[in-house]
Design an enzyme around this catalytic site. Structure first.
Site, mmCIF file in Angstrom:
data_model
loop_
_atom_site.group_PDB
_atom_site.id
_atom_site.type_symbol
_atom_site.label_atom_id
_atom_site.label_comp_id
_atom_site.label_asym_id
_atom_site.label_seq_id
_atom_site.Cartn_x
_atom_site.Cartn_y
_atom_site.Cartn_z
ATOM 1 N N ASP A 67 -9.688 7.598 -4.629
ATOM 2 C CA ASP A 67 -8.816 8.449 -5.446
ATOM 3 C C ASP A 67 -9.468 9.010 -6.709
ATOM 4 O OD1 ASP A 67 -6.899 8.336 -3.560
ATOM 5 O OD2 ASP A 67 -5.492 7.092 -4.668
ATOM 6 N N TYR A 113 0.874 -1.181 0.000
ATOM 7 C CA TYR A 113 0.000 0.000 0.000
ATOM 8 C C TYR A 113 0.908 1.227 0.000
ATOM 9 C CZ TYR A 113 -3.990 2.881 1.552
ATOM 10 O OH TYR A 113 -4.954 3.831 1.665
#
Ligand code: NAI
Length: 560
Positions: A248, A105
């Site tokens: 996002d 991540y």
């Protein structure tokens, strides 16, 4: 050869054999297939003769991982392992959670998105490209596994701090869902990463001969929102119980999408809601450490963008939850943006910002700049600020003078420079601690090493969404929630605060260690599930029943 007993109780679902089985990451055990399984599933000859335990496999995989000499190579290795043997991948991650979370991540996933087309190996997740917009239901039906608990979807429009990555943005849902599984315990086969490939405006990607996405500039305007709507309607039809997490999207898309769909299906936006919940959790934890209550705080916020207003909204709701009226709660906020303090005399505020406008009378006579602005230093000079939060993108904005002035008036100033990346952080942790004689309660947006002060090492908490989103996933699956409400997010923040290590030792971190985050996720999930029941969006149970469901839902990597 297989015994009678095993015929009655197949060790694995009787679906594939031989190479087919070895090629299925969700079922493959590799060298850990037992003699019985090797016989039953026609694996003899395909595997080396020695049967390994999962622990032995983890040891060998870690050795191979350690041989990689850069972070992107480590990421590629872990992704390849994920596509080969999921139990082994997750056990390896779990055993090395602090070391490997940054590899799957943030921050390393940013590089993986930039290099997506170059490091692409095997398919994972769904590509929903704009030219295929009329067959979205069919694409969804083509998903690898029928049952899906959590979808993470992006359009690659604003990946972390690196902007438009087009189809390469799929790296983010893949990485994020790995953490839903690792921490929240969402079963790996019940996660689905999706990219809405609406093109890219990234010139470098468009001219890269190896770019794997739809080679077209981004679709915008109504066509964009229509496409998103086609997708949402297909999800509602095909996977009505599934949690759809938006990830996002650029702010001009993220907010309208969330607003439009949050009451229509089980959905949330982690950048907006998850971020606010983590920051809120850290602030609530810090306030508890001071022994005061939230409604006693004077909160100064630098930055009135989507992040700043999101965090302020959460804090305000928590204050109202503590018994303040809406109006009283608002009066505790001092929000400063590029044009100074938000006050009722300003004509440039959006409706979301106007909520935090202080009345002009209250600030009449305060020092102003030549442009008539009231700056941060003047606000700090005029009031007794107890909390200072930075979401302004202005590196170094919390100057020594500002911090010392704040610390002069309060015993334990709560100072959170939350802007990312490190260069934009409003202050460095290693300055804040000495400027406040070690009294500040600090959490940051970017990672900072522990600070040595007064013979102690003070750990610095990083507000990372990983403390919330896996727990939200676990909560909605275990509780059977049908919506994500504000009260559920507030409950998540409160539960995170209750699990702050600083409550037991005031010099400890404000947020839990990654090694403890699975346990904390279960605690948060119970609190969120109860809030969902209270809001009438999940079936009623006792707290004990809910807790049992959470425990039963949280998958742990082990071979069947
Ligand atoms: P944005 O661009 O929407 O908002 C920035 C705000 O800062 C605006 O209100 C602007 O007027 C203000 N600002 C800019 N220059 C200023 C100056 N010189 N003085 C005072 N105010 C100034 O950005 P957004 O999305 O709200 O993000 C802000 C920051 O927060 C970014 O660095 C982002 O990386 C970070 N962030 C951190 C998170 C975390 O969990 N740590 C989560 C989300 C965002």
């Amino acid at each position: 050869m297989a015994t009678k007993q095993q015929k009655k109780q197949p060790v694995l679902p009787d679906v594939s054999h031989g190479m087919d089985l070895l090629n299925r990451p969700g079922l493959n055990k590799g060298t850990a297939f037992t003699e019985e399984e090797r016989s039953k599933y026609s694996l003899y000859g395909l595997l080396p003769p020695h049967v390994e335990t999962l622990d032995e496999q983890v040891g060998r995989a870690y050795e191979a991982y350690k041989r990689k000499d850069d972070d992107l190579e480590r990421h590629i290795y872990l992704r390849a392992l994920q596509d080969t043997n999921e139990v082994l991948f997750y056990r390896l991650l779990l055993d090395h959670i602090e070391e490997m979370t940054p590899m799957v991540y943030t921050p390393v996933v940013a590089q993986a998105c930039q290099q997506f087309s170059h490091i692409y190996r095997r398919p994972r997740g769904l590509f929903i490209s704009y030219p295929l917009r009329d067959s979205i239901p069919a694409l969804l039906r083509n998903r690898p596994n029928p049952q899906v608990d959590v979808i993470v979807v992006t359009d690659g429009g604003r990946i972390l701090g690196i902007g438009d990555q087009g189809a390469g943005g799929l790296g983010i849902p893949i990485g994020k869902l790995s953490l839903y599984t690792l921490i929240g315990g969402i079963r790996p086969e019940r996660t689905l990463p999706i990219i809405l490939d609406v093109g890219t405006n990234n010139a470098e990607r468009l001219k890269d001969p190896e770019y794997l996405g739809w080679r077209h500039e981004r679709i915008t305007g109504q066509a964009y929102f229509d496409f998103v709507d086609q997708f949402v309607q297909a999800v509602k039809q095909e996977l009505p119980q599934t949690c759809l997490q938006w990830e996002d999207f650029a702010t001009p898309h993220a907010r309208p999408i969330l607003k439009r769909y949050r009451d229509e299906l089980l959905t949330f936006n982690d950048d907006i809601q998850g971020t606010a919940a983590v920051a809120l959790g850290a602030v609530l934890g810090a306030v508890k450490v001071t022994g005061k209550s939230l409604k006693d705080q004077q909160i100064v916020m630098l930055g009135a963008g989507s992040a700043g207003i999101g965090v302020a909204d959460g804090l305000r709701a928590a204050m109202v939850g503590e018994g303040l009226s809406e109006q009283e709660a608002r009066s505790h906020f001092w929000v400063v943006d590029i044009d100074g303090l938000l006050h009722s005399g300003r004509k440039d505020l959006t409706p979301e910002q106007s909520v935090y406008a202080q009345s002009e009378e209250r600030v009449s006579g305060w020092p102003r700049t030549a442009h008539g602005h009231i700056g941060l230093a003047d606000v700090i000079g005029k009031i007794e600020a107890t909390i200072l939060i930075g979401l302004s993108t202005v590196g170094g904005a919390f100057t020594e003078a500002i911090v010392r002035e704040m610390a002069r008036k309060v015993q334990r100033p709560i100072i959170f420079p939350l802007s990312n990346p490190t260069i934009k952080s409003e202050a460095k942790a290693d300055d804040l601690i000495p400027w406040t004689d070690g009294r500040a309660l600090v959490a940051t947006g970017s990672p900072f090493a522990p600070v040595s002060y007064g013979g102690k090492k003070i750990p610095i908490a990083q507000c990372n969404n990983v403390f919330i989103f896996p727990a939200m996933g676990l909560a909605v699956v275990a509780s059977g929630a049908s919506r994500v409400t504000d009260a559920m997010l507030l409950a998540a923040a409160r539960a995170l605060a209750e699990n702050s290590p600083a409550l037991k030792d005031s010099s400890a971190s404000m947020l839990p260690a990654l090694t403890d985050v699975r346990r904390v996720a279960a605690e948060i999930a119970v609190a969120v599930g109860l809030a969902a029941q209270k809001d009438g969006v999940a079936p009623k149970t006792t707290e004990n029943e809910l807790r049992q469901r959470v425990v039963a839902t949280q998958w742990t990597p082990a071979y069947p």
